[in-house]
Write an enzyme that holds these catalytic residues in place. Structure first.
Site, PDB file in Angstrom:
ATOM      1  N   ASP A  91      65.152  17.721  32.023  1.00 35.10           N
ATOM      2  CA  ASP A  91      66.578  18.001  32.060  1.00 35.10           C
ATOM      3  C   ASP A  91      67.362  16.738  31.717  1.00 35.10           C
ATOM      4  O   ASP A  91      67.054  15.646  32.215  1.00 35.10           O
ATOM      5  CB  ASP A  91      66.949  18.500  33.462  1.00 35.10           C
ATOM      6  CG  ASP A  91      68.405  18.857  33.595  1.00 35.10           C
ATOM      7  OD1 ASP A  91      68.837  19.835  32.955  1.00 35.10           O
ATOM      8  OD2 ASP A  91      69.119  18.159  34.349  1.00 35.10           O
ATOM      9  N   GLU A 101      65.356  18.030  26.913  1.00 37.82           N
ATOM     10  CA  GLU A 101      66.728  18.466  26.663  1.00 37.82           C
ATOM     11  C   GLU A 101      67.425  17.210  26.144  1.00 37.82           C
ATOM     12  O   GLU A 101      67.772  16.317  26.930  1.00 37.82           O
ATOM     13  CB  GLU A 101      67.391  18.978  27.938  1.00 37.82           C
ATOM     14  CG  GLU A 101      68.805  19.486  27.688  1.00 37.82           C
ATOM     15  CD  GLU A 101      69.506  19.934  28.961  1.00 37.82           C
ATOM     16  OE1 GLU A 101      70.272  20.922  28.896  1.00 37.82           O
ATOM     17  OE2 GLU A 101      69.315  19.298  30.016  1.00 37.82           O
TER      18      GLU A 101
END
Length: 715
Positions: free
Chosen positions: A345, A382
């Protein structure tokens, strides 16, 4: 920023709690503390404190005889209260072990969980927090999960992004006492359904132990998604069906074994970029109390958190001790917990140096690349955060794959009629403009049209606008850049025409994802029409908005059936899952001779002497809504893996038409070496709209409006 020079734990340093025959050794990296107490906590919350000794590597250690599994514990860390130097030591706050392998539970948000007073963020609060905070748990070593028989290359993978609780909370075939847990997700009916669909890897939204933000608790909401980590080594306690005293570790391992036995890999969405403590005004539960400046990025004045994550804090990976913690966590989840990959993330935050600048040669990336434990583990970034120069799509290098938001935006635009075919072509062949460099492959692109954040697939074709009123922020939260189309009516309707169009559009969006070169990622239950009622930011909704409603499955069975069919085509046709970028090279046949075909060709469909290969003018036609993609491989390239392939077909070749226009269109099928005839394998239209019998090459084929057609050329 003022740099601080902190010692790094030695390779031999024991961090966390490690059982032995006589008791347990505890280790905590707290290099600027002046004293550390280990607090062993009984069931009645009685505490027995043991002073720890500081080593030259900044690690405090103590061995305590008689400690056994399920012993609860925490730390009291002493030192100077000097917020202007990033020191917020307050021994009144009982702290979690950053290396705890199990955590007892949640937080009493009404309790004294802040290190400061209510009057000032920079005045220490002397009230003891022990009644309000979760505890670390000593966990015994148990066997690792059964390994998967074969880890697939990413190019062969089909990723299914799901939430442990949301997927099973209403599942009619999962026993009620297992719903919402690791055991529920591993229930045979769930796994069999994923196998039948064609899923090869399940990507779990955060399962590291997490907590909710105080402001959500104040609204009567919770952090449902889990992007608010408190323990990087501990499975989330509330996803366990039988207990929180280490049982969550065993249940997670049993879940991994069940998936591995079914040939499904397990990928974790990991949140190393920030923690659940938020900014310095938030609760002090672990890292901030151990060393504010040691774990978190701070502003130049050292008093405030430097936030590039939008959550209040950012973990400081310019500090070698933090890099060590992240690497230890990754290795632990691979070796002890059996996982097969990670999705990072806001990965850009992890690549910032001591001055907060992004550097792709960051020590953390180097450590990952050099670690033999992680050699065959999937690494997915990401590739952005919210800080300066945070958008790093295409820059992570050959060891990594990346979420491709350019794919998401373009495919949404194309099927709602807001984009021409030029960029569509690039996205369909693995986005070479982003990834075809430095030895990277097409598998660098993780393709998706929906994810946990944003509209579901059904909502993407049902709502023009977000409807986030339930989140309590006046519908101001969540993205306004949805690139959605409600097909003529906002929200659910009984109009059969609108609903038929929505089904067709949902098929187009999802099937484009499956057919594109790269790695397809499907959001859980999109294939059965899951809806969040137009909420595009449901992170705080632990209820029907986020839980999969399995009652929709029958209504949307046509979408699931087509998804399963096309995933099987992807499995059976290596040409659909090659990791090589195609550049229109000549295809070599089984006899070693040129076939007269190319490994990539584009067709306009309009009848003319060039048999439809795209001309410059046709590429530049902004009104064009039809594109034919011919892909083929050399005979040697598709020798393996072509399960169920037609022996009469041209060497693994397909012709796929993407027609986004509202009206039908006639296209000319290329003849000659391209194919003597074409067989329709699948399409996104309704039954009977496309012919069942082979269509001769050079002839015309009518494609209905807003339809994908997959054709197999026959030699």
């Amino acid at each position: 920023m003022t740099q601080i020079d902190l010692p790094t734990p030695t390779e031999e340093a024991v961090l966390g709690a490690q059982l032995d025959a006589d008791g347990a050794t505890f280790g905590l990296w707290a290099p600027r503390a002046t004293r550390v107490e280990l607090a062993l906590v009984d069931e009645d919350r009685t505490q027995h404190n043991h002073d720890m000794e500081l080593g030259a590597d900044g690690v405090w250690r103590v061995h305590v005889p008689g400690v056994v599994a399920e012993q609860r514990y925490g730390f009291r860390v002493h030192g100077e209260w000097a917020p202007e130097d990033g020191r917020r030591f307050n021994p009144a706050k009982l702290l979690l072990d950053p290396y705890a392998r199990a955590i007892t539970g949640g937080v009493d948000y009404a309790g004294p969980i802040s290190d400061h007073t209510t009057e000032s963020d920079f005045t220490p609060d002397p009230t003891d927090s022990f009644q309000a905070v979760p505890l670390s748990v000593v966990v015994e070593d148990t066997p690792a999960p059964e390994p998967i028989a074969r880890r697939r290359p990413l190019a062969e993978s089909v990723i299914y992004e799901t939430h442990v609780k949301g997927y099973t909370q209403l599942h009619p075939q999962v026993p009620e006492h297992l719903r919402g847990t690791f055991a529920g997700l591993a229930y045979p009916a769930v796994i069999e359904d994923l196998q039948d669909l064609g899923i090869t890897a399940i990507e779990l939204l955060p399962v590291h132990h997490f907590v909710s933000e105080p402001f959500l608790i104040g609204r009567g909401l919770t952090n449902f998604w889990g992007y608010n980590t408190l323990g990087f080594f501990a499975p989330h306690a509330f996803y366990c069906s039988v207990g929180t005293m280490g049982q969550q570790v065993r249940e997670f391992k049993e879940m991994v074994t069940a998936f591995h036995q079914a040939g499904i890999e397990v990928i974790l969405d990991v949140v190393f970029n920030h923690t659940g403590e938020g900014g310095h005004e938030g609760p002090t539960l672990c890292f901030r109390g151990i060393d504010h400046a040691g774990y978190y990025r701070l502003t130049q004045d050292q008093r405030n958190d430097y936030d590039v994550t939008g959550t209040g804090n950012s973990v400081d990976t310019s500090n070698p001790g933090v890099v060590r913690m992240i690497m230890d966590s990754l290795r632990y989840w691979v070796t002890e917990m059996g996982v097969d990959g990670f999705r990072f993330d806001l990965a850009t935050t992890l690549l910032r140096d001591g001055h907060h600048n992004v550097t792709q040669d960051h020590p953390l990336k180097t450590a990952i690349a050099q670690d033999p434990v992680l050699a065959d583990i999937k690494m997915i970034a990401e590739p952005w955060d919210v800080g300066p120069y945070g958008y790093q799509v295409g820059r992570f290098g050959p060891r990594w794959s990346e979420w491709n938001d350019r794919f998401r935006g373009l495919v949404r635009d194309y099927w709602r009629g807001n984009s021409d075919v030029q960029e569509l072509a690039a996205r369909l062949v693995g986005s070479p403009d982003l990834f075809d460099h430095d030895g990277r492959t097409a598998a660098a692109s993780v393709n998706f049209v929906t994810a946990h954040d944003g509209f579901t697939l059904r909502d993407l074709v049902t709502y023009d606008l977000k409807h986030n009123q339930a989140n309590g922020e006046g519908n101001r939260d969540g993205s306004d850049d949805n690139r959605s189309w409600n097909c003529g009516f906002e929200g659910e309707t009984s109009d059969p025409g609108v609903n038929a169009l929505r089904h067709r559009q949902a098929k187009n969006l999802l099937i484009t994802t499956v057919l594109a070169a790269g790695v397809p990622m499907i959001t859980a239950a999109d294939e059965i029409g899951r809806t969040q009622d137009g909420n595009n930011n449901a992170y705080c909704q632990d209820g029907p908005i986020s839980w999969v409603n399995w009652g929709d499955a029958e209504t949307w069975s046509d979408l699931r059936d087509l998804t399963r069919t096309v995933l099987r085509l992807r499995r059976d046709h290596p040409v659909l899952r090659s990791d090589k970028f195609r550049h229109g090279d000549e295809v070599i046949g089984k006899d070693g001779e040129p076939t007269g075909r190319k490994n990539l060709a584009w067709f306009a469909g309009y009848p003319h002497d060039l048999q439809g290969e795209m001309t410059v003018n046709e590429w530049q036609d902004q009104s064009r809504r039809t594109l034919g993609m011919y892909i083929a491989d050399n005979a040697s390239d598709d020798a393996e893996g072509a399960e169920g392939a037609d022996d009469n077909a041209a060497d693994d070749a397909l012709l796929i038409w993407f027609h986004a226009g509202a009206d039908p269109v006639e296209v000319q099928l290329p003849g000659g070496a391209w194919g003597s005839s074409y067989k329709v394998l699948a399409h996104t239209g309704t039954e009977g709209e496309l012919p069942d019998e082979p269509v001769p090459g050079d002839s015309l084929l009518t494609i209905p409006g807003r339809t994908i057609v997959i054709l197999q050329p026959e030699a």
